[in-house]
Design a protein around this motif. Structure first.
Motif, PDB file in Angstrom:
ATOM      1  N   GLY A   1     -37.828  41.826   4.227  1.00  0.00           N
ATOM      2  CA  GLY A   1     -36.416  40.748   4.777  1.00  0.00           C
ATOM      3  C   GLY A   1     -37.198  40.367   5.871  1.00  0.00           C
ATOM      4  O   GLY A   1     -36.177  39.453   6.861  1.00  0.00           O
ATOM      5  N   ASN A   2     -37.988  39.925   6.036  1.00  0.00           N
ATOM      6  CA  ASN A   2     -38.950  40.031   7.263  1.00  0.00           C
ATOM      7  C   ASN A   2     -39.863  38.826   7.371  1.00  0.00           C
ATOM      8  O   ASN A   2     -39.829  37.466   7.655  1.00  0.00           O
ATOM      9  N   THR A   3     -41.044  38.934   6.279  1.00  0.00           N
ATOM     10  CA  THR A   3     -41.890  38.505   5.913  1.00  0.00           C
ATOM     11  C   THR A   3     -42.308  37.585   4.667  1.00  0.00           C
ATOM     12  O   THR A   3     -42.011  38.452   3.818  1.00  0.00           O
ATOM     13  N   VAL A   4     -42.624  36.475   4.852  1.00  0.00           N
ATOM     14  CA  VAL A   4     -43.302  36.095   3.561  1.00  0.00           C
ATOM     15  C   VAL A   4     -44.094  35.214   3.411  1.00  0.00           C
ATOM     16  O   VAL A   4     -45.281  34.808   4.459  1.00  0.00           O
ATOM     17  N   LEU A   5     -44.999  34.868   2.263  1.00  0.00           N
ATOM     18  CA  LEU A   5     -46.753  34.469   2.097  1.00  0.00           C
ATOM     19  C   LEU A   5     -45.818  32.807   2.302  1.00  0.00           C
ATOM     20  O   LEU A   5     -44.853  32.211   1.341  1.00  0.00           O
ATOM     21  N   TYR A   6     -46.824  31.939   2.709  1.00  0.00           N
ATOM     22  CA  TYR A   6     -46.133  30.568   1.978  1.00  0.00           C
ATOM     23  C   TYR A   6     -47.625  29.488   2.155  1.00  0.00           C
ATOM     24  O   TYR A   6     -49.067  29.898   2.541  1.00  0.00           O
ATOM     25  N   VAL A   7     -47.782  27.933   1.301  1.00  0.00           N
ATOM     26  CA  VAL A   7     -48.951  27.604   0.938  1.00  0.00           C
ATOM     27  C   VAL A   7     -48.610  26.118   1.211  1.00  0.00           C
ATOM     28  O   VAL A   7     -47.557  25.908   1.075  1.00  0.00           O
ATOM     29  N   SER A   8     -49.147  25.575   2.319  1.00  0.00           N
ATOM     30  CA  SER A   8     -49.377  24.211   2.487  1.00  0.00           C
ATOM     31  C   SER A   8     -50.135  23.905   2.692  1.00  0.00           C
ATOM     32  O   SER A   8     -51.573  23.918   3.419  1.00  0.00           O
TER      33      SER A   8
ATOM     34  N   LYS B   1     -55.582  15.107   0.179  1.00  0.00           N
ATOM     35  CA  LYS B   1     -56.398  15.802  -0.193  1.00  0.00           C
ATOM     36  C   LYS B   1     -55.989  17.712  -1.080  1.00  0.00           C
ATOM     37  O   LYS B   1     -54.819  18.156  -0.560  1.00  0.00           O
ATOM     38  N   MET B   2     -56.635  18.111  -2.041  1.00  0.00           N
ATOM     39  CA  MET B   2     -56.323  18.701  -2.922  1.00  0.00           C
ATOM     40  C   MET B   2     -56.567  20.208  -2.082  1.00  0.00           C
ATOM     41  O   MET B   2     -55.659  20.751  -2.084  1.00  0.00           O
ATOM     42  N   PRO B   3     -56.968  20.051  -1.363  1.00  0.00           N
ATOM     43  CA  PRO B   3     -58.276  21.738  -0.482  1.00  0.00           C
ATOM     44  C   PRO B   3     -56.108  21.875   0.352  1.00  0.00           C
ATOM     45  O   PRO B   3     -55.421  21.514   0.406  1.00  0.00           O
ATOM     46  N   ASN B   4     -55.523  23.321   0.139  1.00  0.00           N
ATOM     47  CA  ASN B   4     -54.624  23.679   0.932  1.00  0.00           C
ATOM     48  C   ASN B   4     -54.610  25.328   1.497  1.00  0.00           C
ATOM     49  O   ASN B   4     -55.687  26.108   1.414  1.00  0.00           O
ATOM     50  N   ASP B   5     -53.247  25.611   2.294  1.00  0.00           N
ATOM     51  CA  ASP B   5     -54.177  26.512   3.552  1.00  0.00           C
ATOM     52  C   ASP B   5     -53.193  27.547   3.269  1.00  0.00           C
ATOM     53  O   ASP B   5     -51.690  27.536   2.392  1.00  0.00           O
TER      54      ASP B   5
ATOM     55  N   MET C   1     -58.404  25.881  -2.899  1.00  0.00           N
ATOM     56  CA  MET C   1     -56.969  25.169  -3.338  1.00  0.00           C
ATOM     57  C   MET C   1     -55.668  26.499  -4.500  1.00  0.00           C
ATOM     58  O   MET C   1     -56.063  26.830  -5.250  1.00  0.00           O
ATOM     59  N   TYR C   2     -54.940  27.174  -3.250  1.00  0.00           N
ATOM     60  CA  TYR C   2     -54.026  27.928  -3.000  1.00  0.00           C
ATOM     61  C   TYR C   2     -53.577  28.176  -4.199  1.00  0.00           C
ATOM     62  O   TYR C   2     -52.393  26.795  -4.183  1.00  0.00           O
ATOM     63  N   GLU C   3     -53.203  28.659  -5.558  1.00  0.00           N
ATOM     64  CA  GLU C   3     -51.748  28.816  -6.298  1.00  0.00           C
ATOM     65  C   GLU C   3     -50.672  29.559  -6.757  1.00  0.00           C
ATOM     66  O   GLU C   3     -49.718  28.361  -6.761  1.00  0.00           O
TER      67      GLU C   3
ATOM     68  N   ASP D   1     -61.665  27.449  -5.884  1.00  0.00           N
ATOM     69  CA  ASP D   1     -62.747  26.309  -5.186  1.00  0.00           C
ATOM     70  C   ASP D   1     -63.147  25.086  -5.332  1.00  0.00           C
ATOM     71  O   ASP D   1     -63.475  24.615  -4.913  1.00  0.00           O
ATOM     72  N   MET D   2     -62.116  25.350  -6.535  1.00  0.00           N
ATOM     73  CA  MET D   2     -62.817  23.604  -6.989  1.00  0.00           C
ATOM     74  C   MET D   2     -64.385  23.470  -7.227  1.00  0.00           C
ATOM     75  O   MET D   2     -64.390  21.900  -7.811  1.00  0.00           O
ATOM     76  N   ARG D   3     -64.843  23.801  -7.007  1.00  0.00           N
ATOM     77  CA  ARG D   3     -66.694  22.964  -6.662  1.00  0.00           C
ATOM     78  C   ARG D   3     -67.130  23.168  -8.484  1.00  0.00           C
ATOM     79  O   ARG D   3     -68.404  21.941  -8.400  1.00  0.00           O
ATOM     80  N   ARG D   4     -66.954  24.334  -9.169  1.00  0.00           N
ATOM     81  CA  ARG D   4     -67.340  23.861 -10.729  1.00  0.00           C
ATOM     82  C   ARG D   4     -67.211  22.753 -11.909  1.00  0.00           C
ATOM     83  O   ARG D   4     -67.383  22.500 -12.485  1.00  0.00           O
ATOM     84  N   TYR D   5     -65.569  23.601 -11.995  1.00  0.00           N
ATOM     85  CA  TYR D   5     -64.238  22.373 -12.824  1.00  0.00           C
ATOM     86  C   TYR D   5     -64.294  21.668 -12.564  1.00  0.00           C
ATOM     87  O   TYR D   5     -63.034  20.696 -12.877  1.00  0.00           O
TER      88      TYR D   5
END
Length: 666
Positions: A215-222, A230-234, A255-257, A272-276
């Motif tokens: 009820g206090n912490t969350v994760l988010y991708v931005s 660009k495609m990489p995110n954090d 790229m975090y999903e 990391d999108m390096r191979r495909y």
């Protein structure tokens, strides 16, 4: 049994927003209907009482959605039931009204409104909600203005509606229109003090928010960008008490999903999108925040996360990720099915559902699983997972099974000519099939290309079968469900995928004597539209074609669409400057002078994924070279016309398709 008709589409019900109460005793969800008179969709909230085994409609305004449990007896939801709110929205005022209702029913009461177009709302605790909403730089901190200041600002923007100013890419998005300097920004809202506080900055686009374990912490991708996205995110951790975000990104080009808390640690998935490239299937990882240590888990899992099985019988959004106990539950596409799985911190992955079809969304509380599914050629219903058995709960669309002829796809496989790969395909027999008789056939090609066909209900295919056609479809190389290597056709569009599809047609004709090889049509949308355009420039074996929301020129797609500048470079391994000739070689327009097939083009004028110019170029090319062609443009629709367009437009689209094939194949 009666055949499937055009108007049957208007009678189907679609289910979204499935969510279990905290005590696991009740299930809330949204039922959507098409409204022909208003040419739109209605939505109401329903409740399933698990102990009593009863289904009941909770709201009836026809404009209610996005239910969230406040506790085990109260639901918060978005509603546009008041005309004044609808008018405010139509006039461009950012606003989202929220209502509260008890599960016993009664009158819903307006709880609060947020001065934003809210995309998603999550309850953090009894006082605080997190939400993502469109932040428009032109409006600035609109929520802080007085009513008089808001009215003045909206008036000034209304006076500027005749022009757009763009200074970044992408500057528009399919389904959203012009998005220049607009972001999905993360905010905090205190329901007691009514205070709104931004969590992310004005240049960050929030792509994912986790559940909160405390009820206090969350994760988010931005994804934060200026000028060029660009495609990489954090990955970030947000602490509501400290009101601060900590960056957890472990890799600069990643790229975090998804990211969720599991048993005190963070489990995330990405690539990391390096191979495909950008379509690379994500891998699972464990992050120990205290030591900042990252470890990969389940390295042999080579599949996408999510449901990519095609159907035109869905509407609304459903949950595809959920934490329960020590497990992360998720949906994954495997061959032609989308099934439910779970993974623990050791990397052990278990498949939980096994019936043919797709899991469209689910929720789980204390190991109790309910899901929305397209199962065994039925339309969407709600199911409970009891052990490994699926118990059907609802009967919203059961009438279709009882009253209508449903053509069941017959699956077969073959080995590609290079003897490297197994391809699966299906054939559907027409209504009133008679052995010994020959029938015209239509080849359907899916979009993506990284999606998949499966054995699920598709109204378009059932309609064509009911109109007397054999329907054929397959999953060529490039499709989802078979791992990274199978899906990887970067730089190969129009080569091995085209060969697979054409071999599938040959195999189907050889296997099923009732297919009239002299009366075959072809159609597809998006990538399927590209392939339809490609086919008519490389063979004249098809007597008619319908190219939908297509791609004809990779050079123009690069510079005009919402994903063009990164998708084209990634998928074609070239830009107009690095290898102009390669892009032109893979463009169907290059071969339009060879086309002889009468072709119908269907496109929407607000399709920014495959912009209208793609259809116009190919249509013009065919007309210039004396080929029969017609272009039908749907105004006010986008790339998703066939899935979520206005009901009357969806019907007209189907009538255009059936009419075109009837003219050339019957």
């Amino acid at each position: 049994m009666e055949k499937i008709t055009f108007d049957d589409l208007l009678k189907f019900k679609f289910i979204s927003g499935l969510t279990l109460s905290p005590d696991g005793e009740k299930l809330a969800f949204v039922v959507h209907d098409m409204n022909k008179d208003e040419n739109g969709y209605t939505s109401n909230i329903w409740i399933y009482d698990i102990q009593k085994g009863t289904l009941s409609q909770l709201t009836s305004s026809n404009k209610d959605s996005s239910p969230i449990w406040l506790d085990s007896s109260r639901i918060l939801f978005v509603s546009w039931r008041e005309e004044k709110d609808r008018k405010r929205k139509e006039n461009g005022e950012p606003v989202t009204p929220f209502y509260e209702i008890t599960v016993e029913g009664g009158e819903a009461k307006r709880t609060f409104e947020l001065p934003f177009f809210v995309e998603r709302l999550k309850k953090l605790n009894d006082e605080v909600f997190l939400f993502t909403a469109v932040y428009d730089h032109r409006l600035g901190e609109f929520w802080k203005l007085s009513d008089e200041e808001k009215e003045k600002l909206l008036k000034s923007l209304k006076e500027e509606k005749d022009y757009e100013v763009v200074d970044e890419i992408p500057f528009w998005a399919n389904g959203s229109g012009f998005t220049n300097k607009k972001r999905l920004r993360l905010f905090k809202y205190n329901i007691q003090t009514q205070q709104i506080s931004p969590i992310t900055d004005e240049y960050s686009n929030v792509e994912y928010i986790s559940d909160s374990p405390d009820g206090n912490t969350v994760l988010y991708v931005s994804n934060t960008f200026k000028d060029v996205m660009k495609m990489p995110n954090d990955l970030y951790l947000y602490d509501a008490q400290k009101d601060e975000s900590i960056k957890l990104t472990h890799h600069d080009h990643f790229m975090y999903e998804l990211a969720e808390f599991v048993d005190g640690k963070v489990i995330f998935a990405g690539s990391d999108m390096r191979r495909y490239g950008i379509n690379e299937n994500p891998q699972f990882y464990i992050l120990d925040i205290s030591s900042n240590r990252v470890e990969p888990i389940a390295p042999d899992f080579d599949a996408s996360i999510g449901n990519s099985v095609n159907s035109d019988c869905r509407f609304g959004r459903n949950r595809a990720i959920k934490i329960d106990g020590k497990y992360l539950y998720f949906v994954s596409t495997q061959w032609h099915d989308a099934q439910l799985f779970r993974i623990d911190l050791s990397g052990k992955i278990e498949q939980l559902t096994f019936e043919t079809g797709s899991v469209d969304g689910f929720d789980v509380v204390n190991g109790q699983v309910f899901f929305v599914g397209l199962r065994n050629m039925k339309l969407q219903e709600i199911y409970e997972l009891v052990g490994k058995q699926e118990k059907q709960i609802s009967q919203f669309n059961e009438w279709v099974q009882k009253e209508k002829y449903i053509s069941k796809p017959e699956r077969f496989t073959f080995t590609t000519k290079d003897e490297t790969t197994t391809i699966e395909g299906w054939v559907m027999k027409p209504f009133n099939f008679e052995p010994g008789k020959k029938y015209p056939a239509i080849l359907e090609i899916h979009g993506g290309p990284k999606t998949a066909y499966g054995e699920v209900f598709m109204h378009e295919m059932q309609l064509l079968a009911s109109e007397g056609y054999v329907v054929m479809f397959c999953n060529p190389r490039g499709s989802d469900g078979r791992g990274n290597q199978f899906a990887d056709i970067r730089g190969k569009y129009g080569t091995i995928d085209y060969e697979d599809i054409m071999q599938f047609v040959d195999e189907a004709i050889a296997k099923y004597e009732f297919i009239d090889e002299n009366r075959i049509g072809v159609t597809g949308g998006s990538y399927g539209g590209f392939m339809t355009n490609w086919i008519i420039g490389h063979t004249d074996r098809f007597k008619a074609a319908v190219s939908q929301r297509s791609i004809s020129n990779w050079i123009s797609k690069f510079g005009t669409t919402d994903i063009g500048y990164f998708f084209v470079e990634d998928q074609q391994l070239a830009t107009p400057w690095s290898d102009f000739e390669k892009l032109w070689w893979h463009s169907p327009m290059k071969y339009a002078d060879k086309a002889k097939t009468p072709t119908l083009f269907i496109h929407s004028d607000e399709d920014y994924r495959c912009w209208l110019v793609e259809a116009i170029q190919m249509f013009t090319s065919l007309k210039y070279h004396g080929v029969e062609a017609k272009l039908v443009i749907f105004k006010g629709e986008n790339h998703d016309l066939s899935r979520s367009g206005k009901p009357l437009h969806r019907l007209r689209r189907l009538k255009e398709i059936v009419g075109w094939f009837e003219n050339y194949l019957k």
